[in-house]
Each structure stands twice: as structure tokens, then as C-alpha cells.
Design an enzyme around this catalytic site. Structure first.
Site, mmCIF file in Angstrom:
data_model
loop_
_atom_site.group_PDB
_atom_site.id
_atom_site.type_symbol
_atom_site.label_atom_id
_atom_site.label_comp_id
_atom_site.label_asym_id
_atom_site.label_seq_id
_atom_site.Cartn_x
_atom_site.Cartn_y
_atom_site.Cartn_z
ATOM 1 N N THR A 63 -31.732 53.279 7.727
ATOM 2 C CA THR A 63 -30.638 53.304 6.832
ATOM 3 C C THR A 63 -29.732 54.294 7.833
ATOM 4 O O THR A 63 -30.533 55.432 8.916
ATOM 5 C CB THR A 63 -31.102 54.258 5.926
ATOM 6 O OG1 THR A 63 -32.242 52.867 5.548
ATOM 7 C CG2 THR A 63 -29.968 54.473 5.046
ATOM 8 N N ASP A 92 -27.045 51.443 4.161
ATOM 9 C CA ASP A 92 -28.541 50.504 3.780
ATOM 10 C C ASP A 92 -28.558 49.261 4.276
ATOM 11 O O ASP A 92 -28.427 48.153 3.725
ATOM 12 C CB ASP A 92 -28.423 50.436 2.327
ATOM 13 C CG ASP A 92 -30.288 49.876 1.910
ATOM 14 O OD1 ASP A 92 -30.876 49.754 2.870
ATOM 15 O OD2 ASP A 92 -30.223 49.162 0.628
ATOM 16 N N ASP A 127 -33.671 54.865 -2.457
ATOM 17 C CA ASP A 127 -32.324 54.496 -2.261
ATOM 18 C C ASP A 127 -32.242 53.550 -4.078
ATOM 19 O O ASP A 127 -33.239 53.158 -5.048
ATOM 20 C CB ASP A 127 -32.499 53.187 -1.334
ATOM 21 C CG ASP A 127 -30.832 52.221 -1.563
ATOM 22 O OD1 ASP A 127 -29.770 53.307 -1.981
ATOM 23 O OD2 ASP A 127 -30.402 51.560 -0.874
ATOM 24 N N GLU A 160 -22.968 38.886 -1.425
ATOM 25 C CA GLU A 160 -21.782 39.336 -2.445
ATOM 26 C C GLU A 160 -20.820 38.760 -1.579
ATOM 27 O O GLU A 160 -20.242 38.089 -2.256
ATOM 28 C CB GLU A 160 -22.194 40.531 -2.856
ATOM 29 C CG GLU A 160 -22.514 40.629 -3.524
ATOM 30 C CD GLU A 160 -23.027 41.866 -4.087
ATOM 31 O OE1 GLU A 160 -23.413 43.561 -4.001
ATOM 32 O OE2 GLU A 160 -21.924 42.715 -5.078
ATOM 33 N N ARG A 175 -31.635 40.055 4.528
ATOM 34 C CA ARG A 175 -32.585 39.394 2.830
ATOM 35 C C ARG A 175 -33.316 38.398 3.087
ATOM 36 O O ARG A 175 -33.497 38.014 2.287
ATOM 37 C CB ARG A 175 -30.682 38.977 3.145
ATOM 38 C CG ARG A 175 -29.244 40.238 2.691
ATOM 39 C CD ARG A 175 -29.637 40.742 1.486
ATOM 40 N NE ARG A 175 -28.324 41.435 1.604
ATOM 41 C CZ ARG A 175 -28.747 42.999 0.861
ATOM 42 N NH1 ARG A 175 -29.781 43.232 0.098
ATOM 43 N NH2 ARG A 175 -27.387 43.629 0.536
ATOM 44 N N HIS A 185 -22.656 44.614 -8.050
ATOM 45 C CA HIS A 185 -23.592 44.411 -7.264
ATOM 46 C C HIS A 185 -24.938 44.619 -7.533
ATOM 47 O O HIS A 185 -25.732 43.328 -7.899
ATOM 48 C CB HIS A 185 -23.974 45.391 -6.742
ATOM 49 C CG HIS A 185 -24.975 45.856 -5.070
ATOM 50 N ND1 HIS A 185 -25.352 45.057 -4.272
ATOM 51 C CD2 HIS A 185 -26.389 46.335 -5.700
ATOM 52 C CE1 HIS A 185 -26.567 44.204 -3.762
ATOM 53 N NE2 HIS A 185 -27.174 45.466 -4.495
ATOM 54 N N GLN A 199 -36.669 40.320 2.898
ATOM 55 C CA GLN A 199 -36.315 41.346 2.068
ATOM 56 C C GLN A 199 -37.032 39.804 0.088
ATOM 57 O O GLN A 199 -37.644 40.204 -0.486
ATOM 58 C CB GLN A 199 -35.282 41.535 1.356
ATOM 59 C CG GLN A 199 -34.956 42.723 -0.205
ATOM 60 C CD GLN A 199 -33.270 43.244 -0.490
ATOM 61 O OE1 GLN A 199 -32.689 42.881 0.331
ATOM 62 N NE2 GLN A 199 -33.409 43.494 -1.165
ATOM 63 N N GLU A 207 -22.179 52.235 0.710
ATOM 64 C CA GLU A 207 -22.932 53.081 0.338
ATOM 65 C C GLU A 207 -22.470 54.575 -0.520
ATOM 66 O O GLU A 207 -22.847 55.106 1.227
ATOM 67 C CB GLU A 207 -24.916 52.958 -0.217
ATOM 68 C CG GLU A 207 -25.616 51.671 0.045
ATOM 69 C CD GLU A 207 -27.066 51.312 -0.635
ATOM 70 O OE1 GLU A 207 -27.704 52.840 -1.157
ATOM 71 O OE2 GLU A 207 -27.249 51.208 -0.254
ATOM 72 N N LYS A 209 -35.218 46.501 4.469
ATOM 73 C CA LYS A 209 -34.915 47.646 4.233
ATOM 74 C C LYS A 209 -34.943 48.567 5.687
ATOM 75 O O LYS A 209 -34.169 49.298 6.220
ATOM 76 C CB LYS A 209 -34.935 48.151 3.160
ATOM 77 C CG LYS A 209 -34.624 47.364 2.278
ATOM 78 C CD LYS A 209 -33.074 47.468 1.717
ATOM 79 C CE LYS A 209 -32.230 46.504 0.546
ATOM 80 N NZ LYS A 209 -31.056 46.093 0.095
ATOM 81 N N GLU A 262 -25.552 47.823 3.329
ATOM 82 C CA GLU A 262 -24.828 47.788 1.964
ATOM 83 C C GLU A 262 -24.059 49.236 1.802
ATOM 84 O O GLU A 262 -24.875 49.901 2.887
ATOM 85 C CB GLU A 262 -26.180 48.057 1.372
ATOM 86 C CG GLU A 262 -27.117 46.735 1.351
ATOM 87 C CD GLU A 262 -27.518 47.127 -0.149
ATOM 88 O OE1 GLU A 262 -28.739 47.581 -0.434
ATOM 89 O OE2 GLU A 262 -27.917 45.628 -0.389
#
Lengths: 391, 391
Positions: B238, B214, B106, B339, B218, B113, B221, B182, B234, B180
Site C-alpha cells: 500500500t 491500495d 481500509d 472499474e 484482483r 465503487h 483477491q 484513495e 492486498k 485503488e
């Protein structure tokens, strides 16, 4: 019929019986067991097709009951006469990668190693260990497709690096190519997504252990690793020894880990001891330069597997996880050359030549032994490779 | 015999023709192509066993010449009459994970970002981007075995977290579960260890693209990721969309990346444009909350693959790499909820309810479209999943 001779001091006596994948000239790779200086062709000796395969995965997936049963049968087998065509000497076989690697995770479980690297990579930090280090076995995923068998030459990787005084990064062959002496653990029976493997269930899931060399390009790693961790500095190659020593052969090696303070969270606790009293030795161009003691590892492999799956991540047959570099408290117990030479500032003399990091043509062999069930020692064999120039 | 109707505004016209793996009631998964609202059973329609398999891997491994040839044949096929038993409506099929994932990497290729996360995770740093970020596509390896198909529910992961004011870490279900948005790229033809894939060889190796979510915890992480990168935050899941849009269908979507300043090192340069004008939309409980623009991505997928292999790491059929979260400069273009809600400080209203991170029962669907060869647009379909409570 043949009776396999087992020298009294053999590291491959009947208390070991590691599994590997071998071939002889003109034949396909298949599963064998090592006994003394011989390899027994299991498909032929036991007449079971699960061993007529190029990896251990199918056998490993059969589970612990079957691992116990086969070990019992093999123990009987090698104590008697075996058909000549099922026995080869180790010199007559080629060894292959023993498993099809599913996910590969590498940990960082030696307090001495993590402290040394913290001092070298982050000298500005007052505490060399990160705040999380004593709370969880820190690890990251590595590249499965570049796990190779002992004997495969390692091409020096190229990549980006940027020294502290360089204005811009440069590209080229790594000039700080290093080893990491580790043990690797192989998952035989996985767990589905959404479940986890507690530390006390370790022996139901882990099939066995190998020696692992996590080749590391320190200059590439130092530039790339913030904030998402090592990638190109590690992904070019990881070597493992060809014989997978079953967990069943390591009963006499089980010890407590060092005291874990603070006490880990409950999901990392268990009643079973999974520290392991394994002694490693690293030869650099034929000379032993360091003897890393696995007994010093802070986190046990059972804790590593529990941590890996506690979030519900699936585990699979063929998953491989490395312990991280094994370093004892003494200088001559450090399992990576960056520690042994303190970032290249304190060269070592190897076979009459001064060394910091690996030069082209250098050869590294890591061996390991552990106490066996019969009062002697059992061997993991070795993981050996030579450095070829960058392409 | 059937002629497949293709509505004029279909995102699955003859300029798309994505491949996937489907099954119908009581049948085994096999390869299909989507056309309009129908799925063509390729093994049956073309009489080729490479499509009678539960993944695209065997077909992908056949290489670009073959990808071109099959695309031509399928284009002819869907323009005429097809045997009834080779055609199903999309409502009658179940879609499966389209590839057997080899290595999963990844990346972190959106400047918006990476800057936003830098500000949120490392507010003490004057520059939100790390010094390496504009020199190389930063990436890390993820867990292949937990890549799942769209539609698979996601169980909220548990793990360790430690807030800035907590004295000790605690264990429990993540309270900051995020997405996420992607794009994912699938390697069809690998490269052996010791070689590398230059950016201009991208189309020889990359088979196609999918939408990728993904999932990210948080809180887990933030506590674990120093110094070796994300792992448990993570690795629990996925998700990818079921239809792999061939690179051959994305010719009209190819654009320049944003200006890369400083100029990347030569191994990251090429003459071919591999920026991609793909528009994504993220639905949270049925409401579009953000529209990430892939066109804004700093690093191209060709540069990502070149970087991954420049150290000689092998690439394999079935390798999957994610772009990293796609975020545009505007708030409503941010591809992760951390975000969008600025670390949870600025909740958004979703279907009449206030949200920061994901709650149990929430459903997320990410869709994407791109310009097609015929002047209209082509679709990637969607990747959709629902959050289940922690176990």
C-alpha cells in the site's frame, strides 16, 4: 543462592522453559523464564540487557542461532544454583503482554470449525466449506492494538446487529459474545518485502507459540462480514497467554497434519512436519466444557506463514498469527461456544447454570499442554479473562 | 538567512503547510514542512527535538492544541527569514514514509465503487450493494508492515488464482494487477481500549490526510476473499504520499457528505461536516486516465473512525485508515482500473497503448488538490510507483 525445585509432574520442567515478561512490585517489566513454579529474571541471571526490556522482541530478532544458545545457557543455569535476587515465585510476579505485536493475522485452519460455521452462517449453501478452503489457509488481518495479556478483563462490545427478522439494524451490547480457542504463533525473524518464507524455513522465523482467545461478537460479525470479512465483531479484544513456548521445546509435539486432499500447490508443501500435538481445554466458570485437539488442524502454522508471505508481503519481528478456532470432530472438542451450543439452540450446563453465549461476569480460561522432550508433558499455562458489562 | 519564495499559484502556500519526513545526502530522516518548492527542517528552525525523529508520531501524539500552536509558529516562520541551513529545495531531499503505521484499516466508502465491484464480482446478485452497506462503513484490517512511501517500486505479487473455468487453482504472478485511488487518514491521538471516538471528536484525534494507493491483485483477491475478506490480494503493498496535509488545512474543503438514506444509527451521526471536497487525478504512464472526486464519498472519515472504535477497540498514534476506492458516477471518475475497464472487457488507451490491468514497467501517479483557506487550492502532492516484474 537458590536451587529451583521442579516437581516431577511439573508442566514447566527443563524441557519447556518458556519466555515471558514479568514485573515484581515497583519494578519495570522485563524478560523471564518459567521453571516449575518460579520465574528466573534473565537480565539479572545472564547479565544481558536484551532481557532488560518490556517485550521479547529484541531477543526474538536475534535469530535462531541465538535462541538455541540462550536455551542451552538457561538449561545449565536452572540445573544449578542461581542468585536469590534473580528468582521469584510465580505468585509474586505480574505477567505482561510478552511481545509488541506488529501485524496480527487470524486464520481459519480447522476443517471441523469452518464446516460448522459454514452450516450455521450459510445454511443455504450445499457445501459448508467455500471452494477455496482446501486450497489455501484462509485468513484475515486483525487489530494489533487490542491484543492483550491474559488477565485483562474484556468489556462486552457494542455494535450493530440485524437479525434475519429485523427490518432495520439496531445498536447495543453484543448478545452473542463468544470465544475462539486457538494457538497463536509469534514471528521472531521477519522477511523483507518482496521475499517469502517457505514452509521448511518455518523454524528459522517462528520463535514460539502461545494460547490465543479470539473473542468474537457473533451478532456484530454476522451483520458486518460480507463482503470484506470480520472487523468490529473481532477487533475489540484478542487475549494471549503470557508464556511464549519456544518452537525449540515443541520438537516432541511435531506430527503430520491430517491428509491434505487435494494436494496443496508447491509453495504450501515442505518436508518438515509442522502439525502439532497440542491438547487444549476450555474452562467456563471453572468447568471444562470442551477439549479442542490442535492435532486435528488441517493447515500447519508453517503453511500459514508461507501463505502470508508468498505474495512478497513483509514479515516482522512481533508478527502474531492465530490458527483459527480449534475444533475436533466431537461435540466436546469444539473450540467456540457458537459451535458447542449450535448457534445457541443447544445450551450447555456450566457450573449448574444454563449457558449459550457469554454472560457478564463469566470467566473463561483456556489451557494447553503438549508432549515434552523428556517423555512427560509441557504446558503453555493459560489465557484467562472475565467479561465486564458493556460501558 | 533566506526568504522562501512562494509562487502565487503554488499548491503549497501558507494555507497548506503539510508535514513530512525527509533527509538530505548523508543525514538522518527528520520532520520537515513543505512551503512552495522548499522544505523547512523543523528541528533546526524551531529547535524542538520532537521534529528530530524519523516519523511524525511523537509530534502527532502531542495533540491538537500543540498542532495548532506549531502551525501558528510555522506560519510566522515561513513569512519571515529562515536560517539557510534549515531550508532545502524539494529536489535536494529524499522523502520517507512519514509515519510509523500502527493499525491499518481500509474502508469501502464510495457507493459508486461498491456498486461497480458488486456488479463485477457478484453478477448473480440483484442488488450490487450488500444489505449492510448503507448502515455502516464496511472496512477490514490490512497489513501495516507493507505500507510504503511514494517512490518505492512495487513488485508484482504472485499467488493463487482460479478462473471460473479452471478446474484447479494455479499459482503465478498476478495477471490482474490494479490500483485503488484513495485518501488515507492518520490518527494522531488514539483512544484507550473500552472507549470510542464520536464523529464530532474527529478533529481531536485525526492529524491529517494523505493520498493512498491500495494496490490490488484482483485475480488473487477474487479467489481468496470468501468468507473472511481480502488478504494476499492486498497485503503485498500500500503506497502513501509523503506529505501529511493537516486537518487544520482542510477547513475550506469541508462539505456535507451525500445524503445518507436511511439515516445512520446515532453513533454515526454528528453536527460537524466531514465530507471533503478533494479532487484526485490518476496518471497512468504519464496520462491522466481518471479524476475521482472525494466529494462523492458516502461515508465521511469521521464516521469511519467512529465506527472503528465504537466496539471499544483502541486507536493509536499512527493508525492509518483508507477511504476505499474513490469513484464518481462517471466512467472517467472511477478510481480503480477494474472499474475503468469494466473487468478488463473495455480496454483504455494509455499513452498510445491499450491497457486493461497494469503491465510490468507501468508507472502510476495519483495526485490530489482541495480548496485552501485563501481562496486558491492546496495540494497533497502525489503518490507514485512503478511496477517491477514478479520475482
Amino acid at each position: 543462592m537458590t536451587v529451583i525445585p521442579i516437581p516431577d509432574d511439573s508442566l514447566f520442567g527443563v524441557d519447556n522453559l518458556p519466555y515471558g515478561v514479568f514485573s515484581t512490585a515497583g519494578t519495570d517489566p522485563r524478560v523471564g523464564v518459567r521453571v516449575g513454579d518460579h520465574v528466573v529474571d534473565l537480565a539479572r541471571a545472564l547479565g544481558d540487557d536484551v532481557f532488560a526490556q518490556p517485550t521479547l522482541n529484541a531477543f526474538m530478532a536475534q535469530g535462531r542461532g541465538r535462541w538455541v544458545e540462550v536455551r542451552t545457557r538457561v538449561t545449565e543455569l536452572v540445573s544449578g544454583e542461581i542468585a536469590d535476587d534473580a528468582v521469584h515465585t510465580v505468585d509474586d510476579v505480574t505477567m505482561h503482554l510478552p511481545i509488541a505485536v506488529a501485524d496480527y493475522v487470524d486464520f481459519y485452519a480447522s476443517e471441523n470449525h469452518a464446516s460448522n460455521l459454514g452450516r450455521l452462517f450459510r445454511p443455504q449453501n450445499p457445501d459448508p466449506l467455500m471452494p477455496n478452503w482446501k486450497h489455501l489457509p484462509v485468513g484475515y488481518h486483525g487489530r494489533s492494538s487490542t491484543v492483550v495479556a491474559s488477565g485483562v478483563d474484556i468489556v462486552r462490545p457494542s455494535g450493530q446487529r440485524k437479525g434475519p427478522n429485523d427490518e432495520m439494524p439496531v445498536f447495543g451490547p453484543s448478545v452473542r459474545l463468544d470465544i475462539e480457542a486457538e494457538m497463536g504463533f509469534v514471528v521472531g525473524v521477519g522477511s523483507p518485502m518482496g521475499s517469502s518464507i517457505t514452509p521448511d524455513r518455518f523454524a528459522e522465523h517462528c520463535f514460539g507459540a502461545v494460547i490465543l482467545n479470539d473473542w468474537s461478537a457473533r451478532d456484530i460479525q454476522a451483520w458486518e462480514y460480507v463482503p470484506l470479512g470480520p472487523n468490529l465483531g473481532k477487533s475489540f479484544a484478542t487475549s494471549i497467554s503470557p508464556w511464549v513456548v519456544p518452537l525449540l521445546a515443541l520438537e516432541a509435539a511435531r506430527i503430520d497434519t491430517p491428509v491434505q486432499d487435494p494436494t496443496p500447490l508447491p509453495y504450501l508443501q515442505g518436508d518438515e512436519k509442522w502439525g502439532l500435538d497440542i491438547d487444549l481445554a476450555v474452562e467456563w466458570n471453572g468447568e471444562v466444557v470442551t477439549r479442542p485437539p490442535y492435532a486435528q488442524m488441517y493447515w500447519s502454522p508453517a503453511q500459514m506463514l508461507a501463505h502470508t508471505t508468498v505474495n512478497g508481503a513483509a514479515a516482522s519481528t512481533g508478527d502474531l498469527f492465530g490458527s483459527g478456532t480449534i475444533s475436533g470432530p466431537e461435540k466436546n472438542q469444539r473450540g467456540a461456544f457458537i459451535e458447542l451450543t449450535w448457534g445457541g439452540q443447544e445450551p450447555v450446563t456450566v457450573a449448574g447454570e444454563e449457558r449459550t453465549f457469554l454472560q457478564d461476569g463469566d470467566e473463561v480460561a483456556i489451557s494447553a499442554t503438549a508432549p515434552g522432550a523428556n517423555g512427560g508433558r509441557i504446558g503453555f499455562g493459560e489465557v484467562r479473562a472475565r467479561i465486564l458489562p458493556a460501558v
